[in-house]
Design a protein around this motif. Sequence first.
Motif, PDB file in Angstrom:
ATOM      1  N   TYR A 393       0.811  -1.222   0.000  1.00  0.00           N
ATOM      2  CA  TYR A 393       0.000   0.000   0.000  1.00  0.00           C
ATOM      3  C   TYR A 393       0.846   1.275   0.000  1.00  0.00           C
ATOM      4  O   TYR A 393       0.923   1.972  -0.991  1.00  0.00           O
ATOM      5  CB  TYR A 393      -1.006   0.009   1.169  1.00  0.00           C
ATOM      6  N   ARG A 394       1.435   1.596   1.140  1.00  0.00           N
ATOM      7  CA  ARG A 394       2.293   2.780   1.263  1.00  0.00           C
ATOM      8  C   ARG A 394       3.538   2.407   2.049  1.00  0.00           C
ATOM      9  O   ARG A 394       3.439   1.862   3.156  1.00  0.00           O
ATOM     10  CB  ARG A 394       1.556   3.907   1.996  1.00  0.00           C
ATOM     11  N   GLN A 395       4.667   2.678   1.469  1.00  0.00           N
ATOM     12  CA  GLN A 395       5.915   2.373   2.153  1.00  0.00           C
ATOM     13  C   GLN A 395       6.990   3.361   1.695  1.00  0.00           C
ATOM     14  O   GLN A 395       7.263   3.463   0.500  1.00  0.00           O
ATOM     15  CB  GLN A 395       6.353   0.929   1.905  1.00  0.00           C
ATOM     16  N   GLY A 396       7.554   4.097   2.642  1.00  0.00           N
ATOM     17  CA  GLY A 396       8.550   5.099   2.288  1.00  0.00           C
ATOM     18  C   GLY A 396       7.967   6.129   1.341  1.00  0.00           C
ATOM     19  O   GLY A 396       6.917   6.723   1.607  1.00  0.00           O
ATOM     20  N   TYR A 408       0.726  -0.624 -10.323  1.00  0.00           N
ATOM     21  CA  TYR A 408       1.286   0.723 -10.440  1.00  0.00           C
ATOM     22  C   TYR A 408       2.091   1.031  -9.185  1.00  0.00           C
ATOM     23  O   TYR A 408       1.605   0.856  -8.062  1.00  0.00           O
ATOM     24  CB  TYR A 408       0.181   1.766 -10.607  1.00  0.00           C
ATOM     25  N   ALA A 409       3.307   1.492  -9.399  1.00  0.00           N
ATOM     26  CA  ALA A 409       4.170   1.915  -8.302  1.00  0.00           C
ATOM     27  C   ALA A 409       4.440   3.408  -8.475  1.00  0.00           C
ATOM     28  O   ALA A 409       5.020   3.825  -9.490  1.00  0.00           O
ATOM     29  CB  ALA A 409       5.484   1.130  -8.317  1.00  0.00           C
ATOM     30  N   ARG A 422      18.168   5.086 -10.410  1.00  0.00           N
ATOM     31  CA  ARG A 422      17.941   3.710  -9.974  1.00  0.00           C
ATOM     32  C   ARG A 422      16.928   3.734  -8.822  1.00  0.00           C
ATOM     33  O   ARG A 422      17.134   4.430  -7.829  1.00  0.00           O
ATOM     34  CB  ARG A 422      19.250   3.066  -9.506  1.00  0.00           C
ATOM     35  N   LEU A 423      15.850   3.007  -8.976  1.00  0.00           N
ATOM     36  CA  LEU A 423      14.790   2.998  -7.965  1.00  0.00           C
ATOM     37  C   LEU A 423      14.394   1.568  -7.630  1.00  0.00           C
ATOM     38  O   LEU A 423      14.240   0.732  -8.538  1.00  0.00           O
ATOM     39  CB  LEU A 423      13.550   3.750  -8.460  1.00  0.00           C
ATOM     40  N   GLN A 424      14.202   1.341  -6.367  1.00  0.00           N
ATOM     41  CA  GLN A 424      13.744   0.028  -5.916  1.00  0.00           C
ATOM     42  C   GLN A 424      12.464   0.205  -5.119  1.00  0.00           C
ATOM     43  O   GLN A 424      12.495   0.742  -4.012  1.00  0.00           O
ATOM     44  CB  GLN A 424      14.804  -0.661  -5.056  1.00  0.00           C
ATOM     45  N   PRO A 425      11.322  -0.168  -5.672  1.00  0.00           N
ATOM     46  CA  PRO A 425      10.054  -0.016  -4.943  1.00  0.00           C
ATOM     47  C   PRO A 425      10.103  -0.766  -3.605  1.00  0.00           C
ATOM     48  O   PRO A 425      10.341  -1.974  -3.582  1.00  0.00           O
ATOM     49  CB  PRO A 425       9.022  -0.633  -5.895  1.00  0.00           C
ATOM     50  N   GLU A 426       9.886  -0.026  -2.537  1.00  0.00           N
ATOM     51  CA  GLU A 426       9.995  -0.624  -1.209  1.00  0.00           C
ATOM     52  C   GLU A 426       8.849  -1.600  -0.953  1.00  0.00           C
ATOM     53  O   GLU A 426       7.677  -1.244  -1.091  1.00  0.00           O
ATOM     54  CB  GLU A 426       9.994   0.470  -0.135  1.00  0.00           C
ATOM     55  N   GLY A 427       9.200  -2.817  -0.598  1.00  0.00           N
ATOM     56  CA  GLY A 427       8.201  -3.816  -0.236  1.00  0.00           C
ATOM     57  C   GLY A 427       7.495  -4.455  -1.411  1.00  0.00           C
ATOM     58  O   GLY A 427       6.559  -5.235  -1.224  1.00  0.00           O
ATOM     59  N   LEU A 428       7.906  -4.145  -2.631  1.00  0.00           N
ATOM     60  CA  LEU A 428       7.262  -4.711  -3.824  1.00  0.00           C
ATOM     61  C   LEU A 428       8.327  -5.376  -4.696  1.00  0.00           C
ATOM     62  O   LEU A 428       8.980  -4.715  -5.502  1.00  0.00           O
ATOM     63  CB  LEU A 428       6.535  -3.621  -4.619  1.00  0.00           C
ATOM     64  N   PRO A 429       8.522  -6.661  -4.556  1.00  0.00           N
ATOM     65  CA  PRO A 429       9.543  -7.351  -5.355  1.00  0.00           C
ATOM     66  C   PRO A 429       9.198  -7.313  -6.840  1.00  0.00           C
ATOM     67  O   PRO A 429       8.040  -7.461  -7.231  1.00  0.00           O
ATOM     68  CB  PRO A 429       9.493  -8.783  -4.816  1.00  0.00           C
ATOM     69  N   ILE A 451      15.631  -3.646  -9.215  1.00  0.00           N
ATOM     70  CA  ILE A 451      15.867  -2.204  -9.289  1.00  0.00           C
ATOM     71  C   ILE A 451      15.508  -1.703 -10.683  1.00  0.00           C
ATOM     72  O   ILE A 451      15.945  -2.259 -11.700  1.00  0.00           O
ATOM     73  CB  ILE A 451      17.334  -1.874  -8.972  1.00  0.00           C
ATOM     74  N   ILE A 452      14.694  -0.643 -10.733  1.00  0.00           N
ATOM     75  CA  ILE A 452      14.312  -0.025 -12.007  1.00  0.00           C
ATOM     76  C   ILE A 452      15.398   0.962 -12.404  1.00  0.00           C
ATOM     77  O   ILE A 452      15.783   1.832 -11.610  1.00  0.00           O
ATOM     78  CB  ILE A 452      12.958   0.699 -11.885  1.00  0.00           C
ATOM     79  N   GLU A 453      15.886   0.838 -13.631  1.00  0.00           N
ATOM     80  CA  GLU A 453      16.926   1.733 -14.115  1.00  0.00           C
ATOM     81  C   GLU A 453      16.331   2.692 -15.146  1.00  0.00           C
ATOM     82  O   GLU A 453      15.740   2.266 -16.140  1.00  0.00           O
ATOM     83  CB  GLU A 453      18.074   0.933 -14.726  1.00  0.00           C
TER      84      GLU A 453
END
Length: 474
Positions: A393-396, A408-409, A422-429, A451-453
């Motif tokens: 739901y909501r993290q960081g 959707y992130a 470089r982004l890594q959605p927290e809690g969403l593998p 990690i999204i580049e």
Amino acid sequence: MKKAFFVLCIMVWAGSTRAQQHAEQDHSKYVPPTDEKVKAKLAQWQDVKFGLLMHWGTYSQWGIVESWSLCPEDEGWCERRGPHAHNWYEYKKAYEGLQSTFNPTRFNPEKWAQAAKGAGMKYVVFTTKHHDGFCMFDTQQTDYKITGAKSPFAANPRSNVTKEILAAFRQQDFMTGTYFSKPDWNVESYWWPYFPPKDRNSSYDPKKYPELWKKFQDFTYNQIQELMTGYGSVDILWLDGGWVRPYNTIDTTISWQKTIPYEQDIDMARIAKMARTHQPGLLVVDRTVTGEFENYVTPEQQIPDHYLPIPWESCMTMGSSWSYVPKENFKTSRQLVHTLVDIVAKGGNLLLNIAPGPDGEWHDEAYQRLQEIGTWMDLNGESIYETRPLAPYRQGKWAYTQKGPTRYATYLAEVGEALPARLQPEGLPLPANAKVKLLGHDKYLKVTKGIIEVPARTIQALDQRAAYVFRIEP
């Protein structure tokens, strides 16, 4: 009474305290509707996500808090100012005299509807009557109304502003709602002159004077019947004034409900049955009165800190006040977008309040905020509408929604922050073969070890955004 006395008066600076009255509620007692048409309407409402609330009345002429300065309670939001402040009776007379000068000649609901639609709003709730009892519709139950003989705007062909507003928004395919205050501080069957009011409640014990209370019940029933029969299709009956309730619904663990002195049962079963006879599937929102007539809950001026598994809506102000003040402190469009994203990720809707002024117009800044929100929604609305929450739901800085198999992130950027490379959605593998796009760009982004580049050229081409939405395709 000189306007200068009121420019800075009663500015809802105690709003956070008032908001607690609509947050301290045990939502585990929520009762889902069983009527199939109500269930369908509720599902439709949960899909639209973003709505407009408007508080408007004679009080806008003084630039003061809506209704509450009439309430004889020692609370910050009930404070009176001006030449009659020290005499409640004189103050009430002067306040009610505002009917004779309320003349919003710039009233143009089509302009509001166009601006709200441009922002991505899809439903509207309008204050047909607040606690002060002044009716913004052509009721036949009282002459204390905008179409009354004492009101200069009554001569205007659009004087029945509720009818005009609902029609204008309906023309733009909005769901429509009528805010209605259950308490009425103008009618003598609620604040009976025999006993001066001590607080927001009825000035008499309804059980001791049942005939008088029955008169008030009928008055309320008749006014709501008018709204349900003479104003086209209505989707939501949004009832405020939660102290008007059956005594057995009072939760003594909630501080403000402890102050309700006696039974004030308005007979919601009778009202709801009548209203749905005229408006099948009508959502009834008897705020804070947990049970079958609170189809969704309405935390006020705040967002729950976690996902709620029941239908809910945060009603919040675009500025700091529910009612019009000459110099409003508007939130930034970034704050408002973040608020909407946060609420939707936790399963709710946002009902955002804008207050028209005494001339019938909004502040210019309100239009500007809506336009800015609309720019973001035009690009990213698919992550909002018709979505459902997605754990966590909501993290960081991240918020998550889903629509079918598509996820959707949303990255909530800080002021002046460029999108990181470089982004890594927290809690969403994210699996290695995840198909990820940044909304507004066609090419898939590379995903390495979750990690999204984002290429440097993509970041350079981006306009500064309040939030960046990544679509994760199945």
